[in-house]
Design an enzyme around this catalytic site. Structure first.
Site, PDB file in Angstrom:
ATOM      1  N   TYR A 136      -5.140   4.010   5.697  1.00 47.90           N
ATOM      2  CA  TYR A 136      -5.674   3.086   6.717  1.00 47.90           C
ATOM      3  C   TYR A 136      -6.967   3.642   7.322  1.00 47.90           C
ATOM      4  CZ  TYR A 136      -1.183   0.619   6.780  1.00 47.90           C
ATOM      5  OH  TYR A 136      -0.075  -0.106   6.440  1.00 47.90           O
ATOM      6  N   LYS A 174       0.849  -1.193   0.000  1.00 48.86           N
ATOM      7  CA  LYS A 174       0.000   0.000   0.000  1.00 48.86           C
ATOM      8  C   LYS A 174       0.879   1.235   0.000  1.00 48.86           C
ATOM      9  CE  LYS A 174       0.626   2.065   3.368  1.00 48.86           C
ATOM     10  NZ  LYS A 174       1.850   2.642   4.022  1.00 48.86           N
TER      11      LYS A 174
HETATM   12  P1  NAD Z   1      12.104   2.021   2.442  1.00 49.31           P
HETATM   13  O1  NAD Z   1      12.556   3.369   1.973  1.00 49.31           O
HETATM   14  O2  NAD Z   1      12.594   1.534   3.746  1.00 49.31           O
HETATM   15  O3  NAD Z   1      12.470   0.920   1.347  1.00 49.31           O
HETATM   16  C1  NAD Z   1      12.283   1.152  -0.023  1.00 49.31           C
HETATM   17  C2  NAD Z   1      13.188   0.235  -0.822  1.00 49.31           C
HETATM   18  O4  NAD Z   1      13.077   0.578  -2.193  1.00 49.31           O
HETATM   19  C3  NAD Z   1      14.667   0.363  -0.456  1.00 49.31           C
HETATM   20  O5  NAD Z   1      15.242  -0.901  -0.391  1.00 49.31           O
HETATM   21  C4  NAD Z   1      15.251   1.144  -1.605  1.00 49.31           C
HETATM   22  O6  NAD Z   1      16.616   0.823  -1.855  1.00 49.31           O
HETATM   23  C5  NAD Z   1      14.379   0.699  -2.760  1.00 49.31           C
HETATM   24  N1  NAD Z   1      14.353   1.655  -3.861  1.00 49.31           N
HETATM   25  C6  NAD Z   1      14.427   1.316  -5.158  1.00 49.31           C
HETATM   26  N2  NAD Z   1      14.388   2.406  -5.932  1.00 49.31           N
HETATM   27  C7  NAD Z   1      14.311   3.458  -5.120  1.00 49.31           C
HETATM   28  C8  NAD Z   1      14.249   4.867  -5.329  1.00 49.31           C
HETATM   29  N3  NAD Z   1      14.237   5.400  -6.556  1.00 49.31           N
HETATM   30  N4  NAD Z   1      14.168   5.659  -4.253  1.00 49.31           N
HETATM   31  C9  NAD Z   1      14.131   5.164  -3.016  1.00 49.31           C
HETATM   32  N5  NAD Z   1      14.185   3.820  -2.738  1.00 49.31           N
HETATM   33  C10 NAD Z   1      14.277   2.985  -3.793  1.00 49.31           C
HETATM   34  O7  NAD Z   1      10.526   2.039   2.406  1.00 49.31           O
HETATM   35  P2  NAD Z   1       9.541   1.059   3.174  1.00 49.31           P
HETATM   36  O8  NAD Z   1       9.136   1.676   4.442  1.00 49.31           O
HETATM   37  O9  NAD Z   1      10.085  -0.307   3.197  1.00 49.31           O
HETATM   38  O10 NAD Z   1       8.263   1.152   2.201  1.00 49.31           O
HETATM   39  C11 NAD Z   1       8.166   0.412   1.001  1.00 49.31           C
HETATM   40  C12 NAD Z   1       6.692   0.173   0.678  1.00 49.31           C
HETATM   41  O11 NAD Z   1       6.122  -0.582   1.736  1.00 49.31           O
HETATM   42  C13 NAD Z   1       5.847   1.435   0.567  1.00 49.31           C
HETATM   43  O12 NAD Z   1       4.861   1.253  -0.388  1.00 49.31           O
HETATM   44  C14 NAD Z   1       5.229   1.568   1.945  1.00 49.31           C
HETATM   45  O13 NAD Z   1       4.016   2.283   1.963  1.00 49.31           O
HETATM   46  C15 NAD Z   1       5.009   0.109   2.279  1.00 49.31           C
HETATM   47  N6  NAD Z   1       4.944  -0.132   3.733  1.00 49.31           N
HETATM   48  C16 NAD Z   1       3.894  -0.832   4.194  1.00 49.31           C
HETATM   49  C17 NAD Z   1       3.765  -1.060   5.543  1.00 49.31           C
HETATM   50  C18 NAD Z   1       2.602  -1.859   6.048  1.00 49.31           C
HETATM   51  O14 NAD Z   1       2.384  -1.897   7.247  1.00 49.31           O
HETATM   52  N7  NAD Z   1       1.867  -2.527   5.181  1.00 49.31           N
HETATM   53  C19 NAD Z   1       4.713  -0.578   6.429  1.00 49.31           C
HETATM   54  C20 NAD Z   1       5.797   0.124   5.920  1.00 49.31           C
HETATM   55  C21 NAD Z   1       5.904   0.343   4.555  1.00 49.31           C
END
Ligand code: NAD
Length: 363
Positions: free
Chosen positions: A220, A134
């Site tokens: 949410y 999401k």
């Molecule tokens: P994050 O920034 O920690 O991780 C993102 C990943 O994408 C990294 O590994 C990064 O290297 C990679 N990436 C690839 N191309 C990129 C770019 N151009 N710029 C930045 N990063 C790039 O983010 P996250 O918190 O893991 O979130 C990722 C997804 O998961 C989002 O859609 C977020 O909304 C979702 N999420 C969901 C929940 C949940 O409870 N369902 C919780 C946290 C995050």
């Protein structure tokens, strides 16, 4: 699809020994032929590393089989930590070769929002079933393209809506949708956190995140109102405030909205990157119920008529992924398909339109 750690022959031998000379029961036979689905995580950031990979050590119907990352050092460290063979590790360029890999059944996209559409479509075209995090995409139009691409490829698509497998949330759905305390007349809810992270992170860039607190956290609360009532909103009116405009230059900080539902319930909600919110309060004809925390994964808590719900917390991500693995095995639509992501994004789009117009906007 790869067999479970216990090989089929080994299982039958052990079961048969355990059962003496008695024939295997139908249940044991079903278990013996059961297979675990291989999941490849795409994007090894905070959520993949902090929640999904650990949850995949607890899942029963699926396991961590592959990795997709743009960072070679992560490929190496994760590969070692989770014992992933080199042949199951891809980068964003050679990702499409995953089509030839029978170990991977499901691709789980955990990337910045702007990359969700591209990788969902590439995964489906590579013949893999997809879980996409999401918010599903930058807007509803992208969601529709993703749904169409998965349908065309005859692959299942699910959104990472873990709360639909969470027992407190299921109880709220039951209380609201089945009108256990009578018809729900009012909902107030909010979700947010105080952003203190990197000012250059993707979450603060409109092109990568699509928006701010609304897209990330508000989704949410929108969904909380929808699943409590079991209805789809018709229209929305929204306002916003920015107390840290230098920090939130490109994306929204705090948004307040009111949703109009067909059944007439009053529904107010809010999202923020500058307030620690996470609650859902519902008032029905004959009582009240609430969740607080309502949306996280560190443990939910709830009350009905001010008395504790006394429901145990579970590993939401493990339950969510196990359910999707079963859906794939049974070729059955997930309870949180792409269409569910689309419904939320239609509301998000309408909220942004309302901020621009200052008026009620149809969803
Ligand atoms: P994050 O920034 O920690 O991780 C993102 C990943 O994408 C990294 O590994 C990064 O290297 C990679 N990436 C690839 N191309 C990129 C770019 N151009 N710029 C930045 N990063 C790039 O983010 P996250 O918190 O893991 O979130 C990722 C997804 O998961 C989002 O859609 C977020 O909304 C979702 N999420 C969901 C929940 C949940 O409870 N369902 C919780 C946290 C995050």
């Amino acid at each position: 699809m790869k067999s479970n750690n216990i090989t089929r022959r080994g299982f039958i031998q052990k079961s048969a020994l355990g059962a003496g000379a008695v024939m295997l029961s139908p249940v044991l036979t079903a278990l013996a032929v059961d297979k675990r689905m291989g999941i490849a995580l795409v994007g090894l950031g905070g959520y993949a590393g902090g929640q999904l990979a650990p949850a995949l050590q607890q899942t029963k119907n699926c396991y961590l089989a592959g990795l997709v990352t743009g960072t070679p050092s992560k490929a190496e460290a994760w590969g070692k930590k989770y014992n992933i063979p080199q042949k199951n590790i891809y980068n964003y360029q050679n990702f499409d070769e995953i089509a030839k890999n029978p170990d991977i059944d499901i691709v789980y996209i955990v990337l910045p929002v702007s990359m969700h559409k591209e990788f969902t479509i590439r995964a489906a075209q590579a013949g893999k079933h997809v879980i996409c995090e999401k918010p599903m995409a930058l807007n509803a139009a992208e969601c529709r393209e993703m749904i169409a691409a998965c349908k065309k490829a005859n692959r299942l698509l699910s959104i990472g809506y873990r709360l639909h497998f969470e027992p407190h949330t299921l109880e709220v759905m039951r209380l609201g949708q089945k009108k256990v305390l009578g018809k729900v007349t009012e909902i107030d809810n909010g979700n947010g956190f105080t952003y203190r992270g990197d000012p250059n992170a993707w979450r603060l860039k409109k092109a990568l995140a699509g928006g701010g607190g609304l897209m990330d956290m508000g989704i949410y609360a929108i969904q909380g109102a929808r699943y409590t009532l079991g209805e789809e909103p018709i229209a929305v009116k929204a306002t916003q405030e920015k107390t840290r405009p230098d920090f939130f230059k490109e994306v929204d900080e705090t948004i307040y909205w009111e949703l109009k539902f067909p059944g007439g319930a009053k529904s107010t909600g809010k999202s923020s990157y500058n307030n620690d919110w996470g609650y859902l309060h519902a008032k029905a004809e004959h009582g009240t119920f609430e969740l607080e925390p309502a949306y996280g994964y560190g443990g939910l808590d709830g009350k009905v008529n001010d008395k504790p719900m006394n429901i145990l917390n579970i590993n939401q991500q493990a339950a969510q992924m196990d359910d999707f693995a079963t859906c794939v095995r049974l070729k059955k639509q997930s309870r949180v398909p792409g269409e569910e992501g689309l419904k939320d994004m239609k509301v998000v789009d309408a909220i942004y339109r309302s901020l621009d117009s200052g008026k009620w906007e149809n969803v």
